[in-house]
Every structure is written in C-alpha cells, then in structure tokens.
Scaffold this active site. Structure first.
Site, PDB file in Angstrom:
ATOM      1  N   ASN A 191      -5.742   3.213 -12.545  1.00  0.00           N
ATOM      2  CA  ASN A 191      -4.740   2.249 -12.089  1.00  0.00           C
ATOM      3  C   ASN A 191      -3.361   2.843 -12.291  1.00  0.00           C
ATOM      4  O   ASN A 191      -3.170   3.711 -13.142  1.00  0.00           O
ATOM      5  CB  ASN A 191      -4.882   0.957 -12.917  1.00  0.00           C
ATOM      6  CG  ASN A 191      -3.882  -0.115 -12.506  1.00  0.00           C
ATOM      7  OD1 ASN A 191      -3.650  -0.332 -11.305  1.00  0.00           O
ATOM      8  ND2 ASN A 191      -3.267  -0.776 -13.473  1.00  0.00           N
ATOM      9  N   GLY A 213       0.786  -1.239   0.000  1.00  0.00           N
ATOM     10  CA  GLY A 213       0.000   0.000   0.000  1.00  0.00           C
ATOM     11  C   GLY A 213       0.813   1.281   0.000  1.00  0.00           C
ATOM     12  O   GLY A 213       0.355   2.309   0.506  1.00  0.00           O
ATOM     13  N   SER A 214       1.994   1.269  -0.631  1.00  0.00           N
ATOM     14  CA  SER A 214       2.782   2.513  -0.613  1.00  0.00           C
ATOM     15  C   SER A 214       2.154   3.576  -1.518  1.00  0.00           C
ATOM     16  O   SER A 214       2.223   4.773  -1.207  1.00  0.00           O
ATOM     17  CB  SER A 214       4.244   2.248  -0.994  1.00  0.00           C
ATOM     18  OG  SER A 214       4.369   1.941  -2.361  1.00  0.00           O
ATOM     19  N   MET A 229      -4.477  -6.914  -7.052  1.00  0.00           N
ATOM     20  CA  MET A 229      -4.033  -8.002  -7.923  1.00  0.00           C
ATOM     21  C   MET A 229      -5.190  -8.837  -8.475  1.00  0.00           C
ATOM     22  O   MET A 229      -5.109 -10.060  -8.529  1.00  0.00           O
ATOM     23  CB  MET A 229      -3.042  -8.910  -7.167  1.00  0.00           C
ATOM     24  CG  MET A 229      -1.807  -8.182  -6.697  1.00  0.00           C
ATOM     25  SD  MET A 229      -0.864  -7.450  -8.050  1.00  0.00           S
ATOM     26  CE  MET A 229      -0.089  -8.923  -8.700  1.00  0.00           C
ATOM     27  N   ARG A 230      -6.251  -8.162  -8.849  1.00  0.00           N
ATOM     28  CA  ARG A 230      -7.348  -8.851  -9.536  1.00  0.00           C
ATOM     29  C   ARG A 230      -7.716  -8.026 -10.754  1.00  0.00           C
ATOM     30  O   ARG A 230      -7.665  -6.797 -10.724  1.00  0.00           O
ATOM     31  CB  ARG A 230      -8.594  -8.943  -8.644  1.00  0.00           C
ATOM     32  CG  ARG A 230      -8.540  -9.952  -7.533  1.00  0.00           C
ATOM     33  CD  ARG A 230      -9.913 -10.019  -6.872  1.00  0.00           C
ATOM     34  NE  ARG A 230     -10.930 -10.517  -7.799  1.00  0.00           N
ATOM     35  CZ  ARG A 230     -11.360 -11.772  -7.832  1.00  0.00           C
ATOM     36  NH1 ARG A 230     -10.922 -12.647  -6.972  1.00  0.00           N
ATOM     37  NH2 ARG A 230     -12.276 -12.150  -8.711  1.00  0.00           N
ATOM     38  N   LEU A 266     -10.551  -6.579 -12.987  1.00  0.00           N
ATOM     39  CA  LEU A 266     -11.989  -6.291 -12.800  1.00  0.00           C
ATOM     40  C   LEU A 266     -12.786  -6.789 -14.007  1.00  0.00           C
ATOM     41  O   LEU A 266     -12.312  -6.738 -15.144  1.00  0.00           O
ATOM     42  CB  LEU A 266     -12.194  -4.797 -12.600  1.00  0.00           C
ATOM     43  CG  LEU A 266     -11.615  -4.238 -11.294  1.00  0.00           C
ATOM     44  CD1 LEU A 266     -11.615  -2.713 -11.304  1.00  0.00           C
ATOM     45  CD2 LEU A 266     -12.384  -4.767 -10.087  1.00  0.00           C
ATOM     46  N   HIS A 304       0.598   1.602 -13.159  1.00  0.00           N
ATOM     47  CA  HIS A 304       1.348   0.449 -13.658  1.00  0.00           C
ATOM     48  C   HIS A 304       2.827   0.830 -13.762  1.00  0.00           C
ATOM     49  O   HIS A 304       3.149   1.914 -14.261  1.00  0.00           O
ATOM     50  CB  HIS A 304       0.801   0.027 -15.032  1.00  0.00           C
ATOM     51  CG  HIS A 304       1.474  -1.189 -15.552  1.00  0.00           C
ATOM     52  ND1 HIS A 304       1.193  -2.455 -15.080  1.00  0.00           N
ATOM     53  CD2 HIS A 304       2.460  -1.339 -16.476  1.00  0.00           C
ATOM     54  CE1 HIS A 304       1.967  -3.336 -15.702  1.00  0.00           C
ATOM     55  NE2 HIS A 304       2.745  -2.684 -16.552  1.00  0.00           N
TER      56      HIS A 304
HETATM   57  C1  GRF Z   1       3.192  -0.806  -7.720  1.00  0.00           C
HETATM   58  O1  GRF Z   1       4.433  -1.034  -8.331  1.00  0.00           O
HETATM   59  C2  GRF Z   1       2.145  -0.527  -8.756  1.00  0.00           C
HETATM   60  O2  GRF Z   1       2.641   0.124  -9.877  1.00  0.00           O
HETATM   61  C3  GRF Z   1       1.682  -1.912  -9.147  1.00  0.00           C
HETATM   62  O3  GRF Z   1       1.697  -2.638  -7.936  1.00  0.00           O
HETATM   63  C4  GRF Z   1       2.635  -2.055  -7.053  1.00  0.00           C
HETATM   64  C5  GRF Z   1       1.903  -1.751  -5.784  1.00  0.00           C
HETATM   65  O4  GRF Z   1       2.756  -1.294  -4.777  1.00  0.00           O
HETATM   66  N1  GRF Z   1       0.390  -1.860  -9.787  1.00  0.00           N
HETATM   67  P1  GRF Z   1       2.170  -0.646  -3.477  1.00  0.00           P
HETATM   68  O5  GRF Z   1       1.260  -1.683  -2.826  1.00  0.00           O
HETATM   69  O6  GRF Z   1       1.418   0.590  -3.850  1.00  0.00           O
HETATM   70  O7  GRF Z   1       3.362  -0.343  -2.596  1.00  0.00           O
END
Ligand code: GRF
Length: 207
Positions: free
Chosen positions: A111, A11-12, A94-95, A97, A113
């Site tokens: 989102n 969740g950073s 990680m799903r 939609l 990426h």
């Molecule tokens: C990030 O690298 C984001 O780009 C990808 O998943 C990772 C999530 O990291 N979709 P965090 O949980 O926000 O630290």
C-alpha cells in the site's frame, strides 16, 4: 510477477506504476488487472483506455470484511493471480482488507500512504500533518498486515511542510513523491530484492 492494482478513485499512483512498466523499468512486473470498488473511479477509464488493461468493478454493496474479500479472491483466481505469483498493489483503495484475505496473500499486498508512518495513519493524513504542525511529512510504501497502515515499511520519502501549505498544496507535493516511490518499491519486490525480518524490510543492495 502478476500485478493486481486496487483503486477507488483517480488512479494517479496506478498510472505512475503502469507508466513505469510501459517504460520497461521493471521487466518482471506483469500488470494483469485493475479492480475498483467504485464504478465511477476515474482510474478504471485510464487503465482501459491508456493502458489497455482488464478492469473489474466489485461494488461494496454493504458487504463487510471477508464477505467482500472472497469476491476479490474469486476475481483474482479468474485472472490466475495467486499468492505465489501475484502482488496486490493498493493505490487509493478505500476499503480495509479482512484478516483472512491478508493471511492468504501474506507479504504479497502493498500500500502507499501519504505520510511518514507511523505518524498520521488512516484518513486525511496530509490534513493530520498540517493540523499537528509537523514540519516534515512524506509518503510510505509498506506491506499490508492486519492493522490500519501498520505493516513493515519498504520505502519512505520525506516532504517538507511549508508554512504557506494548504491541505491541497501539501497533498500535491507528497503525491509527486508517491509517484516515484511506488514504482520503485514494486521494482524491488519483483526483482526479489526485498526480505521481511520481523518489522524490518531488508533491501538487497540497500544500506
Ligand atoms: C494517494 O494519496 C495515496 O497515498 C492514498 O490515496 C491516494 C490515492 O490517489 N492511499 P490516486 O488515486 O493514486 O491518485
């Protein structure tokens, strides 16, 4: 605009978004809910303890597509988050939609990426960039459509790939930029400065 942040892990990015809101960088954004499909997601604790937010867990339990997503809908309704007042921010969720959910929240799901899309969609984008020998990678904030990492691009930021990079070092550098661009994209959307025209995202005041 009511924000629901969907996570699966540390969740950073969520932290960066909520910090920007706390610092009053986007007065129109009202964080309402953090939702995870994994109960052990570290971000849930951060959301509750650092930001005092409501958190919910909807375990995947082998539910596929809309079967799962309709439970997400029900939760969003409970928090009065709708396609007209809401913005769904995927932050390491990680799903994939379902098309039904994406249609309901059309242009209201975004989102982040860790690559310059359309290069290196899907999992392990940073590893893909290294293995390909790319000299530049980066990150992309985009609207979510029915494809995998294919929706209209809101903001991108490039990051050089160094010869000495490992997957970890490259991921760390890209992540620092993710934490800048994701709040920036949300700020633009909540200020109603973002329009979608086909695949193009037009930003009011942009070049
Ligand atoms: C990030 O690298 C984001 O780009 C990808 O998943 C990772 C999530 O990291 N979709 P965090 O949980 O926000 O630290």
């Amino acid at each position: 605009m009511k924000l629901a942040i969907l996570i699966s892990g540390r969740g950073s990015n969520m932290d960066a978004i909520l910090t920007a809101i706390r610092q009053r960088q986007m007065p129109q954004a009202q964080p309402v809910l953090v939702l995870s499909n994994l109960p052990e997601a570290l971000g849930l604790t951060i959301a509750r303890e650092k930001f005092g937010l409501h958190t919910e867990v909807l375990a995947s339990n082998d539910l596929k597509g809309w079967e799962y997503d309709k439970n997400v809908m029900t939760l969003l309704q409970k928090y009065e988050i709708s396609p007209t007042n809401g913005l769904i921010c995927l932050a390491g969720f990680m799903r994939l939609l379902s098309p039904q959910f994406v249609s309901l929240f059309r242009n209201r799901i975004i989102n982040i990426h860790p690559s310059l899309l359309p290069s290196f969609p899907g999992l392990h984008a940073q590893r893909q960039a290294l293995e390909y020998g790319a000299k530049i990678s980066g990150c992309t904030v985009h609207f979510v459509d029915k494809g995998l990492d294919t929706g209209p691009i809101i903001i991108q930021k490039s990051t050089p790939v160094l010869q000495s990079d490992t997957e970890e070092s490259l991921s760390d550098r890209i992540l620092r930029d993710e934490h800048l661009v994701y709040p920036e994209a949300i700020k633009l959307i909540t200020e109603d400065r973002v329009k979608i025209s086909g695949r193009m995202v037009l930003i009011d005041g942009g070049q």
